[in-house]
Structures are given as structure tokens and as C-alpha cells.
Write an enzyme that holds these catalytic residues in place. Sequence first.
Site, PDB file in Angstrom:
ATOM      1  N   GLY A  44      34.858  42.464  35.286  1.00 32.69           N
ATOM      2  CA  GLY A  44      35.250  41.247  35.557  1.00 32.69           C
ATOM      3  C   GLY A  44      34.540  40.160  35.114  1.00 32.69           C
ATOM      4  O   GLY A  44      33.256  40.041  35.035  1.00 32.69           O
ATOM      5  N   GLY A  70      30.535  44.378  44.040  1.00 30.29           N
ATOM      6  CA  GLY A  70      30.555  42.907  44.133  1.00 30.29           C
ATOM      7  C   GLY A  70      30.793  42.130  42.877  1.00 30.29           C
ATOM      8  O   GLY A  70      30.552  40.969  42.685  1.00 30.29           O
ATOM      9  N   CYS A 127      40.184  39.797  44.626  1.00 26.92           N
ATOM     10  CA  CYS A 127      38.948  38.918  45.331  1.00 26.92           C
ATOM     11  C   CYS A 127      39.277  38.294  46.517  1.00 26.92           C
ATOM     12  O   CYS A 127      40.406  37.818  46.745  1.00 26.92           O
ATOM     13  CB  CYS A 127      38.819  38.061  44.010  1.00 26.92           C
ATOM     14  SG  CYS A 127      38.249  38.940  42.785  1.00 26.92           S
ATOM     15  N   GLY A 262      38.764  55.366  34.981  1.00 24.96           N
ATOM     16  CA  GLY A 262      37.349  54.477  35.526  1.00 24.96           C
ATOM     17  C   GLY A 262      36.408  55.497  36.134  1.00 24.96           C
ATOM     18  O   GLY A 262      35.627  55.852  35.318  1.00 24.96           O
TER      19      GLY A 262
END
EC number: 1.3.-.-
Length: 300
Positions: A44, A70, A127, A262
Site C-alpha cells: 500500500g 496496518g 481502509c 499473497g
Amino acid sequence: MDLSVDFAGVLLKNPITTASGTFSARESGEFYDISELGAVITKGVASEPWSGNPTPRIAEVYGGMLNAVGLQNPGVEAFIKEELPYLKQTGTPVIANVAGRTVEEYCSVAERLSETEVAMMEINISCPNVKEGGIGFGTDPKMAAAVTKAVKKVSRKPVIIKLTPNVTDIAEIARAVEAEGADGISLINTLLGMKIDVQRKKPVLANIMGGFSGPAVKPVAVRMVYQVRRAVQVPIIGLGGIMTGEDAAEFIMAGADAVSVGTAALVNPTAPVDILRELKQYMREQGFKTIGEIHEAFMK
């Protein structure tokens, strides 16, 4: 055999991509040739550096893992200066994952990345929206649509919207983002999970809850890709527990045009290229000449 895929106008040599949050160009590149992949999806990227959540923030669970990292990242300027030049020299299309806490943050990153060599952007609408009390942008069709509309106004690159599975009707969200101009959709992001240490009598993660990924979520992911394929016309990246070439084929049969690997790569660093090799072997055994034929065979 032709494994190429036209995804929103960007030609991928094959349908295998990395999943956001599990790929780092330099570290992953030590284990395999990144140029073998159809595309790479970055961690991200936010408008400013994010420090992420307190530790511990990763835990192993049955059939997968929990993470509450996070979206720790150095910010868009550091990404452009330090990560993008390295990725560019691999020759592999770069899909930048974009994170934000407000619509304005998403837009500022999308606008800045439009000036770079990234091929596409994947907008992480899981998010929390700080202006709406922390509810995820992707859990409400109107909020998901609003983010999509705003980002499309400023982006000069194709925009993929990454959907959260933590909703009642995934097809409704997919239709909402397509209506506002999404060029593609990726799904699923992690499910929400929790683990308690019964000896310490406390949550294992400092954040209490985290994103659940790995093989155990695959049936949910395949089901959602199948539903979304019937709801929208735009191309789809499918992900969620892909560990083998046959897992990749299953997602393609369900309606995915490409797939992301992933959690498998955290267990086995060469998983993306291993899965590509296994997908080719599966196609040879089944007599498939193109990726499209895999989906068509299921639809017959």
C-alpha cells in the site's frame, strides 16, 4: 500456448500477479526473476508515511494467518524515489496499491502516481474512513462509489478497485464501483479474524483483530469472484488462498482474468513463479491454449 491477458488495456504476459502487502521488489527478487510474472502489485502507498500498528501484528492460525500490520509504508514520494526505479528495470507492469483514510488522500496519491511509470492503480477501499467514524470505505456501496468517482477524476491510469469481503452483498459493491468508472476489480481482501491466547488470556494481536488470509479463505473468495463476474463487465483479479496452479485455474474458471498470490509467498518465497509453472502444466494436461479457454470450459 498463449497465457497473455489484456487487463483494462494493459497487456500482461500471463495472469499471475503478486498480492499487495506480500511483495517487496528487492526481497522477492532475491528468490526469483520478477520479469517472469504478468504484473506486480505493490504494498500500500499512502500520501504520507504510515507507521502501522503496534506489535505483535502477525499470527499463524489454522489454514492461514492473521495480520494487523496496518499498511505500514514510507509514503508516495519515497515509493516513487526508492521502489519504482527498481521495479521499472524488471520490465514487469507495476500496479500500485493505494491506501487512504480520506477521499482526498486517495486522490492525492492517484494524482501523483499518474505522473509516473505505474501501469495501473489498485485502490484499497478496505481502509477505515476517518471522517465516518472508521467504517471501511468498501463496506458501503455509496462510499465505495464515491471513492471510485473521485479517483477516476484525477487518475490518468486504469483504476482497479479492491473489494473487501466483509459485506453482505459483494455484487452490489461491485456494481456500484463499475457504475462510477472502475476499470477493473480485485477481490477478495482479507476477512476479519481474531485469535486469543488461552494461556495468557489475551488477544494474540496487539490490534485485537486482523485480516485473515490463506488457504482457508479460498472457497469464500472463489464464490465472490463467481458472483462478481455475473454482476459486472470489467476485468477481475481474483485472490484469496491461492497456493497452487490448480487454485489459480479455479479462480479463472470462476471468472477472474488474472490472479494474485499473497500468503503463499510468505510461506514459500518462490510461490508466484511456482504457481505460474503449475498453471502452464495444468493447461498442457487439459489442452487449453489460452487463459480465456479455462473460463469458457467451465461455462459450457
